[in-house]
Design a protein around this motif. Structure first.
Motif, PDB file in Angstrom:
ATOM      1  N   GLY A 155       0.833  -1.188   0.000  1.00 28.29           N
ATOM      2  CA  GLY A 155       0.000   0.000   0.000  1.00 28.29           C
ATOM      3  C   GLY A 155       0.864   1.234   0.000  1.00 28.29           C
ATOM      4  O   GLY A 155       2.090   1.153   0.113  1.00 28.29           O
ATOM      5  N   PRO A 156       0.230   2.357  -0.105  1.00 27.62           N
ATOM      6  CA  PRO A 156       0.997   3.609  -0.117  1.00 27.62           C
ATOM      7  C   PRO A 156       1.583   3.918   1.252  1.00 27.62           C
ATOM      8  O   PRO A 156       1.116   3.422   2.263  1.00 27.62           O
ATOM      9  N   ASP A 157       2.601   4.733   1.237  1.00 23.97           N
ATOM     10  CA  ASP A 157       3.165   5.248   2.481  1.00 23.97           C
ATOM     11  C   ASP A 157       2.051   6.029   3.181  1.00 23.97           C
ATOM     12  O   ASP A 157       1.393   6.863   2.556  1.00 23.97           O
ATOM     13  N   PRO A 158       1.785   5.740   4.472  1.00 21.69           N
ATOM     14  CA  PRO A 158       0.665   6.397   5.156  1.00 21.69           C
ATOM     15  C   PRO A 158       0.707   7.923   5.103  1.00 21.69           C
ATOM     16  O   PRO A 158      -0.312   8.565   4.855  1.00 21.69           O
ATOM     17  N   GLU A 159       1.871   8.516   5.312  1.00 25.79           N
ATOM     18  CA  GLU A 159       1.935   9.977   5.319  1.00 25.79           C
ATOM     19  C   GLU A 159       1.639  10.553   3.938  1.00 25.79           C
ATOM     20  O   GLU A 159       0.884  11.512   3.793  1.00 25.79           O
ATOM     21  N   THR A 160       2.187   9.928   2.916  1.00 21.80           N
ATOM     22  CA  THR A 160       1.934  10.383   1.550  1.00 21.80           C
ATOM     23  C   THR A 160       0.453  10.254   1.211  1.00 21.80           C
ATOM     24  O   THR A 160      -0.147  11.168   0.630  1.00 21.80           O
ATOM     25  N   ALA A 161      -0.147   9.128   1.586  1.00 19.71           N
ATOM     26  CA  ALA A 161      -1.559   8.894   1.279  1.00 19.71           C
ATOM     27  C   ALA A 161      -2.457   9.884   2.013  1.00 19.71           C
ATOM     28  O   ALA A 161      -3.374  10.452   1.410  1.00 19.71           O
ATOM     29  N   VAL A 162      -2.204  10.101   3.285  1.00 23.83           N
ATOM     30  CA  VAL A 162      -3.027  11.024   4.072  1.00 23.83           C
ATOM     31  C   VAL A 162      -2.925  12.436   3.510  1.00 23.83           C
ATOM     32  O   VAL A 162      -3.932  13.120   3.314  1.00 23.83           O
ATOM     33  N   ARG A 163      -1.711  12.862   3.215  1.00 25.41           N
ATOM     34  CA  ARG A 163      -1.541  14.228   2.680  1.00 25.41           C
ATOM     35  C   ARG A 163      -2.199  14.369   1.309  1.00 25.41           C
ATOM     36  O   ARG A 163      -2.789  15.412   1.003  1.00 25.41           O
ATOM     37  N   ALA A 164      -2.133  13.335   0.484  1.00 24.49           N
ATOM     38  CA  ALA A 164      -2.775  13.381  -0.835  1.00 24.49           C
ATOM     39  C   ALA A 164      -4.298  13.445  -0.689  1.00 24.49           C
ATOM     40  O   ALA A 164      -4.965  14.218  -1.388  1.00 24.49           O
ATOM     41  N   LEU A 165      -4.853  12.637   0.212  1.00 22.62           N
ATOM     42  CA  LEU A 165      -6.303  12.650   0.425  1.00 22.62           C
ATOM     43  C   LEU A 165      -6.776  13.996   0.966  1.00 22.62           C
ATOM     44  O   LEU A 165      -7.823  14.509   0.550  1.00 22.62           O
ATOM     45  N   ALA A 213      -5.277  16.877   0.468  1.00 24.63           N
ATOM     46  CA  ALA A 213      -5.140  17.845  -0.621  1.00 24.63           C
ATOM     47  C   ALA A 213      -6.301  17.721  -1.607  1.00 24.63           C
ATOM     48  O   ALA A 213      -6.850  18.733  -2.061  1.00 24.63           O
ATOM     49  N   MET A 214      -6.703  16.486  -1.922  1.00 27.36           N
ATOM     50  CA  MET A 214      -7.823  16.292  -2.846  1.00 27.36           C
ATOM     51  C   MET A 214      -9.122  16.841  -2.268  1.00 27.36           C
ATOM     52  O   MET A 214      -9.995  17.289  -3.007  1.00 27.36           O
ATOM     53  N   ALA A 215      -9.256  16.782  -0.946  1.00 22.67           N
ATOM     54  CA  ALA A 215     -10.457  17.291  -0.285  1.00 22.67           C
ATOM     55  C   ALA A 215     -10.350  18.788   0.039  1.00 22.67           C
ATOM     56  O   ALA A 215     -11.269  19.358   0.615  1.00 22.67           O
ATOM     57  N   HIS A 216      -9.228  19.402  -0.327  1.00 24.16           N
ATOM     58  CA  HIS A 216      -8.974  20.820  -0.060  1.00 24.16           C
ATOM     59  C   HIS A 216      -9.057  21.128   1.431  1.00 24.16           C
ATOM     60  O   HIS A 216      -9.602  22.159   1.842  1.00 24.16           O
ATOM     61  N   LEU A 217      -8.511  20.231   2.249  1.00 23.43           N
ATOM     62  CA  LEU A 217      -8.478  20.418   3.697  1.00 23.43           C
ATOM     63  C   LEU A 217      -7.058  20.739   4.136  1.00 23.43           C
ATOM     64  O   LEU A 217      -6.103  20.160   3.621  1.00 23.43           O
ATOM     65  N   THR A 218      -6.926  21.633   5.103  1.00 16.22           N
ATOM     66  CA  THR A 218      -5.609  22.000   5.621  1.00 16.22           C
ATOM     67  C   THR A 218      -5.615  21.939   7.147  1.00 16.22           C
ATOM     68  O   THR A 218      -5.635  22.977   7.814  1.00 16.22           O
ATOM     69  N   PRO A 219      -5.610  20.728   7.715  1.00 18.00           N
ATOM     70  CA  PRO A 219      -5.589  20.617   9.177  1.00 18.00           C
ATOM     71  C   PRO A 219      -4.213  20.970   9.739  1.00 18.00           C
ATOM     72  O   PRO A 219      -3.226  21.040   9.004  1.00 18.00           O
ATOM     73  N   ALA A 220      -4.176  21.155  11.036  1.00 19.39           N
ATOM     74  CA  ALA A 220      -2.914  21.429  11.729  1.00 19.39           C
ATOM     75  C   ALA A 220      -2.025  20.184  11.666  1.00 19.39           C
ATOM     76  O   ALA A 220      -2.500  19.069  11.463  1.00 19.39           O
ATOM     77  N   GLU A 221      -0.732  20.390  11.827  1.00 18.83           N
ATOM     78  CA  GLU A 221       0.221  19.280  11.724  1.00 18.83           C
ATOM     79  C   GLU A 221      -0.031  18.180  12.755  1.00 18.83           C
ATOM     80  O   GLU A 221       0.181  17.009  12.467  1.00 18.83           O
ATOM     81  N   ASP A 222      -0.479  18.535  13.964  1.00 16.45           N
ATOM     82  CA  ASP A 222      -0.760  17.502  14.956  1.00 16.45           C
ATOM     83  C   ASP A 222      -1.962  16.656  14.532  1.00 16.45           C
ATOM     84  O   ASP A 222      -2.011  15.449  14.798  1.00 16.45           O
ATOM     85  N   GLU A 223      -2.918  17.270  13.852  1.00 19.25           N
ATOM     86  CA  GLU A 223      -4.059  16.503  13.346  1.00 19.25           C
ATOM     87  C   GLU A 223      -3.629  15.575  12.209  1.00 19.25           C
ATOM     88  O   GLU A 223      -4.085  14.439  12.122  1.00 19.25           O
ATOM     89  N   VAL A 224      -2.751  16.064  11.353  1.00 19.60           N
ATOM     90  CA  VAL A 224      -2.226  15.229  10.270  1.00 19.60           C
ATOM     91  C   VAL A 224      -1.480  14.038  10.862  1.00 19.60           C
ATOM     92  O   VAL A 224      -1.642  12.906  10.405  1.00 19.60           O
ATOM     93  N   ALA A 225      -0.705  14.275  11.899  1.00 25.77           N
ATOM     94  CA  ALA A 225       0.035  13.188  12.545  1.00 25.77           C
ATOM     95  C   ALA A 225      -0.914  12.125  13.091  1.00 25.77           C
ATOM     96  O   ALA A 225      -0.662  10.928  12.978  1.00 25.77           O
ATOM     97  N   GLY A 226      -2.025  12.552  13.673  1.00 23.34           N
ATOM     98  CA  GLY A 226      -3.021  11.611  14.174  1.00 23.34           C
ATOM     99  C   GLY A 226      -3.659  10.805  13.055  1.00 23.34           C
ATOM    100  O   GLY A 226      -3.898   9.605  13.184  1.00 23.34           O
ATOM    101  N   LEU A 227      -3.951  11.470  11.937  1.00 25.24           N
ATOM    102  CA  LEU A 227      -4.521  10.769  10.787  1.00 25.24           C
ATOM    103  C   LEU A 227      -3.533   9.758  10.208  1.00 25.24           C
ATOM    104  O   LEU A 227      -3.916   8.645   9.829  1.00 25.24           O
TER     105      LEU A 227
END
Length: 84
Positions: free
Chosen positions: A25-35, A37-51
């Motif tokens: 599967g894709p690298d989790p960080e790459t996949a989360v950031r791509a998803l 970006a596609m949804a036009h969401l910009t959460p805080a870095e701590d939220e991205v880390a949780g995702l």
């Protein structure tokens, strides 16, 4: 309470995934950031880390939905048939 539930879910998914064959599967960080970006969401870095932390567990949970051989040809429980 939410963090406790998320931790328990991650642990359960990891335990159940041990019986499944490995799947690339894709690298989790790459996949989360791509998803995001596609949804036009910009959460805080701590939220991205949780995702990113929960990404593998979520993918495993979805795989487990398809891992039940008895349900392979069954219809979903929620089904609407419109009458003419």
């Amino acid at each position: 309470m939410t963090q406790m539930y998320a931790t328990a879910t991650v642990e359960l998914a990891a335990e159940l995934a041990a019986d499944l064959p490995a799947q690339p599967g894709p690298d989790p960080e790459t996949a989360v950031r791509a998803l995001l970006a596609m949804a036009h969401l910009t959460p805080a870095e701590d939220e991205v880390a949780g995702l990113v932390q929960g990404f593998r567990a979520a993918r495993t949970a979805v795989r487990l939905l398809y891992a039940v051989p008895e349900a392979r040809y069954d219809e979903p429980a929620v089904l609407f048939r419109a009458r003419a």
